[in-house]
Scaffold this motif. Structure first.
Motif, PDB file in Angstrom:
ATOM      1  N   MET A  34      14.025   5.883  -0.801  1.00  0.00           N
ATOM      2  CA  MET A  34      14.380   4.482  -1.130  1.00  0.00           C
ATOM      3  C   MET A  34      14.237   3.838   0.305  1.00  0.00           C
ATOM      4  SD  MET A  34      13.632   2.709  -3.402  1.00  0.00           S
ATOM      5  CE  MET A  34      14.245   2.573  -5.066  1.00  0.00           C
ATOM      6  N   VAL A  35      15.045   4.270   1.227  1.00  0.00           N
ATOM      7  CA  VAL A  35      15.482   3.522   2.492  1.00  0.00           C
ATOM      8  C   VAL A  35      14.135   3.459   3.326  1.00  0.00           C
ATOM      9  CG1 VAL A  35      16.400   3.902   4.645  1.00  0.00           C
ATOM     10  CG2 VAL A  35      17.783   3.750   2.646  1.00  0.00           C
ATOM     11  N   VAL A  36      13.265   4.428   3.145  1.00  0.00           N
ATOM     12  CA  VAL A  36      11.975   4.747   3.996  1.00  0.00           C
ATOM     13  C   VAL A  36      11.147   3.653   3.396  1.00  0.00           C
ATOM     14  CG1 VAL A  36      10.131   6.270   4.503  1.00  0.00           C
ATOM     15  CG2 VAL A  36      12.361   7.120   4.999  1.00  0.00           C
ATOM     16  N   LEU A  37      10.869   3.652   2.144  1.00  0.00           N
ATOM     17  CA  LEU A  37       9.869   2.742   1.491  1.00  0.00           C
ATOM     18  C   LEU A  37      10.343   1.214   2.023  1.00  0.00           C
ATOM     19  CD1 LEU A  37       7.749   1.926  -0.422  1.00  0.00           C
ATOM     20  CD2 LEU A  37       9.302   2.379  -2.225  1.00  0.00           C
ATOM     21  N   VAL A  38      11.588   0.987   1.647  1.00  0.00           N
ATOM     22  CA  VAL A  38      12.088  -0.406   1.805  1.00  0.00           C
ATOM     23  C   VAL A  38      11.869  -0.756   3.402  1.00  0.00           C
ATOM     24  CG1 VAL A  38      14.166  -1.923   2.180  1.00  0.00           C
ATOM     25  CG2 VAL A  38      13.505  -0.500  -0.078  1.00  0.00           C
ATOM     26  N   LEU A  39      12.289  -0.047   4.154  1.00  0.00           N
ATOM     27  CA  LEU A  39      11.954  -0.201   5.664  1.00  0.00           C
ATOM     28  C   LEU A  39      10.500  -0.280   6.152  1.00  0.00           C
ATOM     29  CD1 LEU A  39      14.732   2.135   7.241  1.00  0.00           C
ATOM     30  CD2 LEU A  39      14.706  -0.354   7.343  1.00  0.00           C
ATOM     31  N   TRP A  40       9.744   0.556   5.419  1.00  0.00           N
ATOM     32  CA  TRP A  40       8.348   0.287   5.641  1.00  0.00           C
ATOM     33  C   TRP A  40       7.589  -1.105   5.242  1.00  0.00           C
ATOM     34  CZ3 TRP A  40       4.973   2.545   8.763  1.00  0.00           C
ATOM     35  CH2 TRP A  40       3.700   2.303   8.566  1.00  0.00           C
ATOM     36  N   LEU A  41       8.285  -1.474   4.119  1.00  0.00           N
ATOM     37  CA  LEU A  41       7.633  -2.660   3.600  1.00  0.00           C
ATOM     38  C   LEU A  41       8.305  -3.810   4.359  1.00  0.00           C
ATOM     39  CD1 LEU A  41       7.669  -2.012  -0.253  1.00  0.00           C
ATOM     40  CD2 LEU A  41       5.753  -1.981   1.367  1.00  0.00           C
ATOM     41  N   VAL A  42       9.456  -3.717   4.874  1.00  0.00           N
ATOM     42  CA  VAL A  42      10.083  -4.994   5.668  1.00  0.00           C
ATOM     43  C   VAL A  42       9.356  -4.685   7.079  1.00  0.00           C
ATOM     44  CG1 VAL A  42      12.031  -5.652   6.885  1.00  0.00           C
ATOM     45  CG2 VAL A  42      12.356  -4.786   4.490  1.00  0.00           C
ATOM     46  N   LEU A  43       9.031  -3.614   7.634  1.00  0.00           N
ATOM     47  CA  LEU A  43       8.503  -3.687   8.972  1.00  0.00           C
ATOM     48  C   LEU A  43       7.074  -4.114   8.931  1.00  0.00           C
ATOM     49  CD1 LEU A  43      10.292  -0.531  10.498  1.00  0.00           C
ATOM     50  CD2 LEU A  43      10.629  -2.708  10.937  1.00  0.00           C
ATOM     51  N   ALA A  44       6.252  -3.777   7.859  1.00  0.00           N
ATOM     52  CA  ALA A  44       4.884  -4.231   7.820  1.00  0.00           C
ATOM     53  C   ALA A  44       4.570  -5.597   7.651  1.00  0.00           C
ATOM     54  CB  ALA A  44       4.566  -3.516   6.406  1.00  0.00           C
ATOM     55  N   ARG A  45       5.527  -6.572   7.381  1.00  0.00           N
ATOM     56  CA  ARG A  45       5.698  -7.944   7.392  1.00  0.00           C
ATOM     57  C   ARG A  45       4.518  -8.494   6.723  1.00  0.00           C
ATOM     58  NH1 ARG A  45       5.529  -9.631  13.456  1.00  0.00           N
ATOM     59  NH2 ARG A  45       3.430  -8.550  13.321  1.00  0.00           N
ATOM     60  N   THR A  46       3.578  -7.693   6.220  1.00  0.00           N
ATOM     61  CA  THR A  46       2.393  -8.328   5.443  1.00  0.00           C
ATOM     62  C   THR A  46       2.467  -7.616   4.074  1.00  0.00           C
ATOM     63  OG1 THR A  46       0.644  -7.263   6.503  1.00  0.00           O
ATOM     64  CG2 THR A  46       1.328  -9.745   6.891  1.00  0.00           C
ATOM     65  N   PRO A  47       2.818  -8.049   2.786  1.00  0.00           N
ATOM     66  CA  PRO A  47       2.894  -7.282   1.820  1.00  0.00           C
ATOM     67  C   PRO A  47       1.590  -7.032   1.163  1.00  0.00           C
ATOM     68  CG  PRO A  47       3.859  -9.273   1.383  1.00  0.00           C
ATOM     69  CD  PRO A  47       3.726  -9.348   2.715  1.00  0.00           C
ATOM     70  N   SER A  48       1.101  -5.854   1.115  1.00  0.00           N
ATOM     71  CA  SER A  48      -0.050  -5.817   0.560  1.00  0.00           C
ATOM     72  C   SER A  48      -0.229  -4.372  -0.312  1.00  0.00           C
ATOM     73  CB  SER A  48      -1.303  -5.498   1.280  1.00  0.00           C
ATOM     74  OG  SER A  48      -1.171  -4.407   2.433  1.00  0.00           O
ATOM     75  N   LEU A  49      -1.028  -4.055  -1.012  1.00  0.00           N
ATOM     76  CA  LEU A  49      -1.343  -2.740  -1.863  1.00  0.00           C
ATOM     77  C   LEU A  49      -1.323  -1.447  -0.865  1.00  0.00           C
ATOM     78  CD1 LEU A  49      -1.594  -1.268  -4.510  1.00  0.00           C
ATOM     79  CD2 LEU A  49      -4.024  -1.447  -4.440  1.00  0.00           C
ATOM     80  N   ALA A  50      -1.981  -1.930   0.109  1.00  0.00           N
ATOM     81  CA  ALA A  50      -2.284  -0.679   1.251  1.00  0.00           C
ATOM     82  C   ALA A  50      -0.921  -0.407   1.725  1.00  0.00           C
ATOM     83  CB  ALA A  50      -3.330  -1.009   2.081  1.00  0.00           C
TER      84      ALA A  50
END
Length: 166
Positions: free
Chosen positions: A16-32
Motif C-alpha cells: 500500500m505504501v509503495v502504491l501510494v508513494l508511486w501515485l504521489v510521486l507521479a504527479r499526474t494521475p493516469s491509468l498507466a
C-alpha cells in the motif's frame, strides 16, 4: 485462499505504501501510472523480502529499559566530553584511533542495535563487522587506553544486549 493471498501479497502494508508513494510521486494521475504503481506494489515486497530482519524477541524488557537509559546518559555525557575537548583543544590532542572489540553477541537484531548505538554516541563510529561476527572495528575520537575502552564498551553495551536478545 488465504495462502494464495499471502503468497501474492506478502506484505500488504508495504504494498500500500509503495502504491501510494508511486501515485504521489507521479504527479499526474493516469491509468498507466496506476498500473505501474500496482505492478510495483506487487513486486517490491517480493524483492525486499530477503532484506527484512528477523523478528526480535526481547528476553529482558526491564534490561532494555535500563539499556536505553544508559545510552541516553552516554549520549549526553559524550556530547559534553567532546565539546569540552574541543574547547580545551590546545592543552591535549585527542588520541583518535581504531579499536577492535571481540564480540560474544551474535543475534542479528542485537548487532543492529549495537551498530545504531555506536553511531549515535558521539565519539564512536562503527566501522566494520567481521564476517563471522566475532569482532567489530570502531573508530573512537579519543581513546587513550584501548584495553579500558574495550572493557567499558563490552560492559555498558554488549553485555546488556546479550541479556536482552540472547
Amino acid at each position: 485462499m488465504k495462502a494464495l493471498f499471502a503468497a501474492l501479497l506478502p506484505s500488504p502494508g508495504l504494498s500500500m505504501v509503495v502504491l501510494v508513494l508511486w501515485l504521489v510521486l507521479a504527479r499526474t494521475p493516469s491509468l498507466a501510472q496506476a498500473l505501474v504503481g500496482v505492478f510495483l506494489a506487487f513486486t517490491v515486497p517480493h524483492i525486499v523480502a530477503t532484506l527484512r530482519a528477523p523478528r526480535a524477541q526481547l528476553r529482558n524488557p526491564r534490561g532494555a529499559l535500563r539499556f536505553l537509559a544508559t545510552v541516553v546518559r552516554d549520549v549526553v555525557a559524550s556530547n559534553f566530553e567532546i565539546a569540552w575537548g574541543l574547547l580545551r583543544r590546545g592543552s591535549r590532542q585527542p588520541t583518535a584511533g581504531f579499536v577492535v572489540i571481540p564480540l560474544q553477541l551474535r543475534d542479528p537484531v542485537g548487532l543492529a542495535v549495537l551498530a545504531m548505538v555506536t553511531t549515535i554516541v558521539p565519539g564512536t563510529v562503527w566501522s566494520e563487522l567481521a564476517i563471522d561476527r566475532s569482532a567489530m572495528l570502531l573508530h573512537v575520537w579519543d581513546v587513550p587506553d584501548k584495553v579500558a575502552f574495550v572493557a567499558r564498551f563490552k560492559a555498558r553495551y554488549e553485555q546488556p544486549l546479550c541479556e536482552i536478545f540472547e
